[in-house]
Design an enzyme around this catalytic site. Structure first.
Site, PDB file in Angstrom:
ATOM      1  CD  GLU A 203      41.282  43.843  39.754  1.00  0.00           C
ATOM      2  OE1 GLU A 203      41.911  44.544  40.394  1.00  0.00           O
ATOM      3  OE2 GLU A 203      41.918  42.944  39.088  1.00  0.00           O
TER       4      GLU A 203
ATOM      5  CE  LYS B 270      44.164  43.178  43.183  1.00  0.00           C
ATOM      6  NZ  LYS B 270      44.024  44.060  41.597  1.00  0.00           N
TER       7      LYS B 270
ATOM      8  CB  CYS C 233      42.572  40.604  40.249  1.00  0.00           C
ATOM      9  SG  CYS C 233      44.086  39.927  39.249  1.00  0.00           S
TER      10      CYS C 233
END
Length: 610
Positions: free
Chosen positions: A55, A138, A174
């Protein structure tokens, strides 16, 4: 270009995946991009068809308020496009590279021009053929513990699915893994065969025991294989442990990397073929604007489909088997975290060496051993600063540790300096005790200024919790390796490190006397820590409940702790907040570290009363 090999028994296509578990540096965008190029070359040499990086690899993580600078965001966006071009120029254009970066589709939320639904994005991109072929934003943004992502980012609302040869690959980031629903539910609806999740998941003790069951749950939720790659390295208080892995939809662990080491995990994965779908037209690798088809589901995510004309580079050998790294003990895990955290803090901030006070006690001995393991003895200076109350055995223990580790050992007696103060000021009792600690702090800072060392402070989490330290004295320093390590764990680490050295045929670095003798600040005759504090076994149990578990006074008493002792300990913790606010940063190893994790007001009259 060719297609993936078919699995020997299943007939499913086989994709060679490389998980690049690497160390990035916040703000070093050119250096991080260069690392992507180096590791992609290694992946290509291993025959990988797809390589995934952690990430925000290009910017480092976490970037905190750097995200508000337009210049920083633009540098990230420009670097991503340049990286795609450079990879192709390196002859790596046929490798699919998944890399994290920061993007933006609007002003920062702090701007008067901010528009709801747009802003800064924690993003993942797939690079191939010299182009940015696909991007993903994300979706789940953590806002607990050390994370403040609602402050910085806007959540994405669509799942990017890339058709790569015969395989549909979903991109996630994540926190998307840590919450049910959202991207992984959408991935099942999209019928993907592989989910690539890039991570910057900070270490805390036993987190590796949580990750594998979590990845298995998400793989089952998606009905797809999950390739999980995590960052490794230190960033201020945080340290990232890697622990990358690949898990099938049925929960089989195919391969798993070690912790706290940079490595390339390469493994051949059999993946379900994507269904033929005429609604997702091919996208030439020369196009940076990918045509897509969209559909909406109950998980409130749009599915954006991107089809590449480029097929995976042919496999010429195989199979590639990444293996499964052995898990280690808690003490080994923590020691690795502390050494890596210290090493990266020193290296990434440009310090040549460190200096610390060597008292002969357990805390300074463990810090010295960590520093030597992290940096080498030639970059560690240990200073014995005996006063008139320092015992002979403490001086001998400090010298013994220096001999065992090979660090640069010096002695600077403080009594003449203390006497000079006392000749000009009328001090007694606690003021004289604190004066000794502050003289030591002055010596260490003087050596830092004169010789360029970073000063390491040696207080542990238990002492920091109850304020058992002297401001501008033993608390002085630029970094504290033991800041999040309770006293009882300090002893465990010392014993483990000595046992590990003996097991390897080396000399145990920590003198046995430093481990076995009663801890003492040695600021007055016959002083020991238990004059002021409960036994550390009892103290640490109360502190763990109050600090890590957020238990109240009644909860702690109900757990079996003495009520009067609980009241005493909680009062010490509450009134020491002003000291902790001024303490040096240190590596986080617990679920709740002081600083980024636990944020309380200094001025605060709430008390856990009986």
């Amino acid at each position: 270009m060719g297609s993936p090999h078919l699995g020997k028994n299943s007939g499913m296509p086989s994709l060679r995946i490389a998980l690049a578990q690497v160390n990035s540096t916040v703000g070093d965008i050119p250096g991080n991009a260069a690392a992507v190029r180096r590791w992609t070359r290694r992946a290509a040499d291993a025959g990988a068809q797809l390589v995934a990086f952690p990430e925000m690899m290009l910017t480092g993580y976490p970037i905190e308020d750097l995200v508000f600078r337009n210049s920083f965001v633009k540098a990230s966006q420009d670097a991503l496009r340049q990286l795609a071009t450079d990879l192709a120029a390196d002859g790596l254009g046929d490798v699919a590279v998944v890399v994290g970066y920061v993007d933006a589709d609007g002003p920062a939320p702090t701007s008067a021009d901010a528009v709801p639904g747009s802003g800064r994005r924690d993003a993942s991109a797939l690079l191939i053929g010299g182009e940015v072929a696909a991007t993903y934003f994300k979706h789940h943004l953590p806002n607990y513990g050390v994370f403040d992502e609602d402050r910085y980012f806007e959540p994405g609302t669509s799942l990017t699915v890339v058709r790569f040869g015969e395989i549909d690959v979903a991109l996630t980031v994540c926190e998307d893994l840590w919450q049910a629903g959202g991207p992984f539910a959408a991935a099942r609806r999209a019928g993907v065969g592989l989910v690539v999740t890039i991570n910057a998941s900070p270490y805390e003790l036993d987190k590796d025991d949580v990750r594998l069951p979590l990845v298995k749950r998400r793989a089952a939720e998606a009905g797809a294989t999950v390739a999980y790659v995590n960052l490794v390295g230190g960033q201020d208080e945080l340290v990232f442990d890697g622990d990358s892995m690949i898990v099938t939809a049925t929960g089989e662990l195919l391969t798993r990397a070690g912790q706290f080491t940079e490595e390339l995990l390469v493994h051949d994965v059999e993946v379900e073929s994507a269904p033929v779908d005429a609604a997702t037209p091919p996208v030439p690798p020369s196009s940076s604007e990918a045509p897509h088809g969209e559909d909406q589901g109950d998980d409130d995510m749009t599915i954006e489909r991107v089809r590449l004309t480029a097929t995976p580079r042919p496999l010429s050998d195989g199979p590639a088997v990444g293996g499964i790294a052995e898990r280690v003990t808690d003490e080994a895990e923590i020691w690795s975290a502390l050494t890596l955290g210290l090493r990266d803090y020193v290296e990434k901030n440009g310090f040549r060496s460190v200096v610390l006070g060597l008292s002969g006690g357990i805390d300074s001995a463990v810090v010295a051993a960590i520093a030597v393991d992290a940096l080498g003895p030639e970059r560690v200076v240990g200073v014995s600063m005996p006063s008139g109350y320092s015992s002979t055995h403490s001086r001998d223990d400090a010298a013994d540790l220096a001999k065992r580790t090979g660090l640069d050992y010096r002695s600077e007696p403080i009594q003449p300096m203390v006497d000079a103060f006392l000749a000009n000021m009328s001090l007694s009792g606690l003021a004289v005790e604190n004066l000794q600690a502050r003289v030591r702090g002055v010596i260490l800072m003087a050596l830092s200024n004169q010789e360029g060392h970073l000063v390491l402070t040696t207080g542990n989490k238990s002492e920091l919790a109850v304020g058992y330290s002297t401001l501008y004295g033993d608390s002085v320093g630029g970094f504290n390796p033991l800041k999040d390590v309770p006293k009882t764990m300090v002893w465990r680490l010392a014993k483990w490190r000595n046992e590990d050295a003996a097991h390897r045929g080396g000399e145990p670095p920590i003198p046995e006397n430093s481990i076995t003798k009663p801890p003492s600040a040695e600021l007055r005759p016959g002083q020991v820590d238990t004059d002021s504090l409960p036994d550390y076994e009892i103290l640490d149990a109360i502190l763990s409940g109050y600090i890590d578990g957020d238990l109240g006074r009644d909860d702690l008493v109900a757990a079996g702790h003495d009520a009067a002792l609980v009241d005493r300990v909680l009062r010490m913790v509450d009134i020491a907040e002003y000291k902790r606010r001024q303490s040096a940063p240190g590596t986080k190893i617990s679920i709740k570290a002081f600083g980024r994790d636990r944020r309380l007001p200094i001025t605060n009259r709430f008390r856990e009363n009986a």
